[in-house]
Structure formats: structure tokens, C-alpha cells
Write an enzyme that holds these catalytic residues in place. Structure first.
Site, PDB file in Angstrom:
ATOM      1  N   SER A 173       0.831  -1.210   0.000  1.00 28.04           N
ATOM      2  CA  SER A 173       0.000   0.000   0.000  1.00 28.04           C
ATOM      3  C   SER A 173       0.863   1.257   0.000  1.00 28.04           C
ATOM      4  O   SER A 173       0.557   2.234  -0.689  1.00 28.04           O
ATOM      5  CB  SER A 173      -0.919   0.001   1.225  1.00 28.04           C
ATOM      6  OG  SER A 173      -1.609   1.224   1.341  1.00 28.04           O
ATOM      7  N   GLY A 174       1.947   1.231   0.772  1.00 26.38           N
ATOM      8  CA  GLY A 174       2.847   2.374   0.786  1.00 26.38           C
ATOM      9  C   GLY A 174       3.452   2.611  -0.580  1.00 26.38           C
ATOM     10  O   GLY A 174       3.528   3.762  -1.053  1.00 26.38           O
ATOM     11  N   TRP A 231       2.159   1.743  -3.414  1.00 26.80           N
ATOM     12  CA  TRP A 231       1.084   2.206  -4.301  1.00 26.80           C
ATOM     13  C   TRP A 231       0.937   3.724  -4.219  1.00 26.80           C
ATOM     14  O   TRP A 231       0.688   4.382  -5.231  1.00 26.80           O
ATOM     15  CB  TRP A 231      -0.235   1.539  -3.899  1.00 26.80           C
ATOM     16  CG  TRP A 231      -1.413   1.975  -4.742  1.00 26.80           C
ATOM     17  CD1 TRP A 231      -1.837   1.430  -5.914  1.00 26.80           C
ATOM     18  CD2 TRP A 231      -2.318   3.056  -4.462  1.00 26.80           C
ATOM     19  NE1 TRP A 231      -2.949   2.107  -6.383  1.00 26.80           N
ATOM     20  CE2 TRP A 231      -3.261   3.104  -5.515  1.00 26.80           C
ATOM     21  CE3 TRP A 231      -2.412   3.996  -3.426  1.00 26.80           C
ATOM     22  CZ2 TRP A 231      -4.288   4.039  -5.556  1.00 26.80           C
ATOM     23  CZ3 TRP A 231      -3.440   4.926  -3.464  1.00 26.80           C
ATOM     24  CH2 TRP A 231      -4.364   4.944  -4.517  1.00 26.80           C
ATOM     25  N   HIS A 232       1.134   4.273  -3.041  1.00 25.25           N
ATOM     26  CA  HIS A 232       0.939   5.710  -2.868  1.00 25.25           C
ATOM     27  C   HIS A 232       2.030   6.548  -3.528  1.00 25.25           C
ATOM     28  O   HIS A 232       1.796   7.714  -3.844  1.00 25.25           O
ATOM     29  CB  HIS A 232       0.864   6.058  -1.374  1.00 25.25           C
ATOM     30  CG  HIS A 232      -0.473   5.794  -0.767  1.00 25.25           C
ATOM     31  ND1 HIS A 232      -0.845   4.543  -0.303  1.00 25.25           N
ATOM     32  CD2 HIS A 232      -1.551   6.594  -0.550  1.00 25.25           C
ATOM     33  CE1 HIS A 232      -2.077   4.603   0.182  1.00 25.25           C
ATOM     34  NE2 HIS A 232      -2.528   5.827   0.047  1.00 25.25           N
ATOM     35  N   GLY A 233       3.198   5.978  -3.729  1.00 28.25           N
ATOM     36  CA  GLY A 233       4.250   6.760  -4.374  1.00 28.25           C
ATOM     37  C   GLY A 233       5.535   5.979  -4.561  1.00 28.25           C
ATOM     38  O   GLY A 233       5.852   5.081  -3.770  1.00 28.25           O
TER      39      GLY A 233
END
Length: 409
Positions: free
Chosen positions: A318-319, A321-323
Site C-alpha cells: 500500500s505504501g 502504491w501511494h508513491g
């Protein structure tokens, strides 16, 4: 085009009025043209990339539904490779390349892979995940393949949630594009109110807070501990008002036309645990990772420690995915660590609360847990907002001096 722009204030009423004036059979085309215009207002050429994934997934859905056995799986895999491949090239190519260069330097070697000047297509992570959910749901048999190419294109392109979500499921949205919506006064009023509330959160609160937080985060080495803590706390409200405000405008603009999108935020800072925080924050993303990554990894059916590893891994992804930056990976990893530690120490913490009498005062017990969760979330947000991992560590290092500075004021 941004929601908080003059262009959108003209775009929205034209598209909405045109939608209700047109016969039902032409409305999908009107919305698709409007959504293409909305997206092309950023970088027109990137419409080609979105068009490529739309064509791939449209036919993949049909082939998956028509096929049997391993063929179905291969069509799904090809669809996922196409979507993840586009995301990897445009979002992660240079990040991976930079880390390869750093690694090779340690062996006195030069990286032969060139650096590319790539501009990340707006909203790529959002509409890629939405497209992937379609083929996965068709594969699972939870969604019939959409035969109308224009309707499927609109599912991916629908302008209210195209660039910042919510990340919808086909079961919730696709059928709505086939339905005929008549003008509904209650939908229009509640939708416009939601849009105004979202605009207020974004423009009046978030953008004003950004003026303060930017000064601190852009020069962390020059700030006091008090300024660092205040800016960190303000950023927690800035990012909430920014993101949830944008989501409110998306939900509101869709509701005016009769479309209902999923709720994306539910008072996240009232959460008493990290787990509850993620049930309230960016709900469409957290449920996406739950349905399409955590559960396929075994969900709650695997042994206890394996489950904790899976939770940590999901937050790590998820981390990313954010950047495409280590600071986002650390941010995701922190949430994973917080969640795993909370699970592992649950019995101990419960005994402590009972021993000191907190369990006998429910409102105080809840307030303490909310405060603990808020502090952990705020610390993690520092990595999310900081300009670099180094800057984040500088700011984290200043926090212990906060109470000393306050005492000397």
C-alpha cells in the site's frame, strides 16, 4: 482539470444539464466525451495509455467469461500484466532504476539502463486498480462481462472518480450506467451540498493549512521542535480535508446525476485503533487491498504469525502504491508495524487498562485510545509529507525536545 478550478465550475453545470436534456440512449456517450475532455485537460497524449488498458480489459473480460479451465486464468493474468506493466513503467521505472544505480555504485559499477523523462499520468494508480477489479470480479464469477464497449469505457473513465477515486467495484457502478436517471430534487440538493462541503474542506481548510505546513516541511532543519510538532498535527488535518474534500466533490457531482459512489471516509481520526483507522480512511483502497491481496494471501484462514506477516506485507505494498519513493514505503511499513504490534500486544494492553481502571471509565478509555491512534497516525504522516526520507528523520528527531521547549516558553 481540477475540481477546485474555474474550468470545473463551467464544466460541471454544462455536463450535468446536458446529461438530463439528452435522451437516455445518448447519455453514456455524452458522459464518456465529457470524461475524456476532463482527463485530456491534463496531458492529452496520455489518453492513448488509458485507451490501451481499456481495450485490453474490455476484451479480457469477455474472453474470461467465454473460456474454461486454465484459459480463464491466462486471460486474467494477461490483463493484470498489462495494467501492472503500465503502472510499473510510468510510476516505478525511474524509482527502480535509481535504486539499481545506487546498488551498482557500491560495487564501483555503472548502470547501463537510461533514466527516462516520464510524467506520471494523472490518477493512473486509481483507474488501474478500478480496471483490475473488473477483470478479477469477472474471473470470480461475481460480475458479467460488459459487452457495451462505451459503457465499459465509462466505468473506467467516469470523470467524478477518475483521478482520485473512490476506487469502485463493477458490481456497484456498471449497472448504474445502463439505468435511466430522471432528475431528482433530493439527489441534486444533497449532491450540491456535498460538493460545497468538499470544496470548503479543500479550498478553505486544506489549502490554508498548506501555507503553514509547507514552510516547516520544506525547511525541517531550521525549525524548532514546537514548530515541527504543530506542523505535523496540522498536516493530519490538511491531508484529510484535502483528500476527503476531493472525494466529497466526486460523490456529490455523481449524485446530482443520480449515480451513487461508495463512501470513502468515515471520521477516521475518531478511530481507537490503527485497524479501525483503515476501516474509516480511504475505504475504497483499504477494501481493495483486503479483497484482492490480503484474502488471496490467506486472509484470516492462515496461522496467526503468517496472518501478521500478510498484514505487514499488504501495508508495505500500500505504501508503494501511494508513491515511488522510500518515504512512502516506510509510511506503509509503519502502519503495518503498528497494526501487527497492536495485535500481538492486545492481551497485555487490555490487562494494563483494567489494572489502572481505564476499563471502568469508558469515555476516558476511548479518549486515550483515540489519542494513541492519532499520535501514531500523525508520526507516520511525517514520512508521507516530507520531501525526503532524510527530512522525515530530521523532523522525527526533533519531537523528543518538544516538551522541553514548551516548558521553557
Amino acid at each position: 482539470m481540477l475540481f477546485n478550478s474555474i474550468e470545473f465550475l463551467v464544466f460541471f453545470p454544462i455536463v450535468t444539464i446536458g446529461y438530463f436534456l439528452l435522451p437516455h440512449k445518448f447519455r453514456w456517450l455524452w458522459l464518456l466525451i465529457a470524461s475524456c475532455y476532463f482527463y485530456m485537460a491534463f496531458v492529452p497524449i496520455y489518453m492513448v495509455i488509458l485507451g490501451f488498458t481499456i481495450i485490453v480489459d474490455y476484451y479480457a473480460g469477455i474472453f474470461i467469461e467465454q473460456s474454461e479451465g486454465n484459459q480463464r486464468k491466462w486471460f486474467l493474468v494477461m490483463s493484470l500484466i498489462a495494467n501492472i506493466g503500465v503502472l510499473a513503467v510510468f510510476k516505478y521505472y525511474n524509482f527502480i532504476n535509481e535504486n539499481i544505480t545506487w546498488l551498482l555504485k557500491g560495487f564501483a559499477l555503472q548502470n547501463p539502463i537510461p533514466y527516462l523523462e516520464i510524467l506520471l499520468p494523472i490518477g493512473l494508480s486509481f483507474h488501474t486498480f478500478q480496471a483490475m477489479s473488473y477483470t478479477i470480479e469477472v474471473y470470480r464469477g461475481h460480475q458479467k462481462a460488459e459487452r457495451h464497449f462505451g459503457i465499459y469505457s465509462l466505468y473506467v473513465m467516469f470523470y467524478p472518480q477518475l483521478v482520485a477515486g473512490p476506487i469502485e467495484r463493477p458490481q456497484n457502478v456498471l449497472h448504474q450506467f445502463h439505468e435511466e436517471h430522471t432528475f431528482n430534487y433530493e439527489n441534486a440538493v444533497s449532491g450540491l451540498r456535498l460538493m460545497l462541503w468538499g470544496m470548503f474542506k479543500k479550498v478553505v481548510i486544506a489549502d490554508r493549512l498548506a501555507v503553514v505546513t509547507d514552510m516547516v516541511f520544506n525547511a525541517p532543519g531550521q525549525q524548532s521542535a514546537v514548530a515541527t510538532v504543530i506542523a505535523s498535527v496540522l498536516f493530519t488535518f490538511q491531508i484529510f480535508c484535502d483528500f476527503s474534500g476531493y472525494s466529497d466533490i466526486a460523490l456529490g457531482s455523481a449524485r446530482v446525476m443520480g449515480f451513487h459512489l461508495m463512501k470513502n471516509f468515515d471520521r477516521p481520526y475518531s478511530a481507537t485503533t490503527i485497524s479501525e483507522f483503515w476501516r474509516r480512511w480511504h475505504i475504497s483502497l483499504s477494501t481493495w487491498f483486503r479483497d484482492y491481496l490480503y484474502i488471496p494471501l490467506g486472509g484470516n484462514r492462515v496461522p496467526y504469525m503468517r496472518r501478521q506477516f500478510n498484514l505487514f506485507f499488504v501495508f508495505l505494498v500500500s505504501g508503494l502504491w501511494h508513491g515511488a519513493d522510500w518515504k512512502f514505503i516506510i509510511w506503509g511499513a509503519l502502519h503495518g508495524v503498528f497494526l501487527v504490534l497492536a495485535n500481538v500486544t492486545y492481551d497485555i494492553r487490555l490487562k494494563v487498562r483494567k489494572a489502572i481502571g481505564l476499563e471502568r471509565v469508558p469515555w476516558l478509555n476511548r479518549l486515550v485510545q483515540q489519542s494513541e491512534t492519532f499520535v501514531l497516525v500523525t508520526i507516520a504522516w511525517i514520512f508521507f509529507r516530507a520531501n525526503s526520507t532524510h527530512d522525515a528523520l530530521v523532523m522525527i528527531g526533533k519531537i523528543p525536545a518538544f516538551f522541553g521547549e514548551v516548558a521553557t516558553m
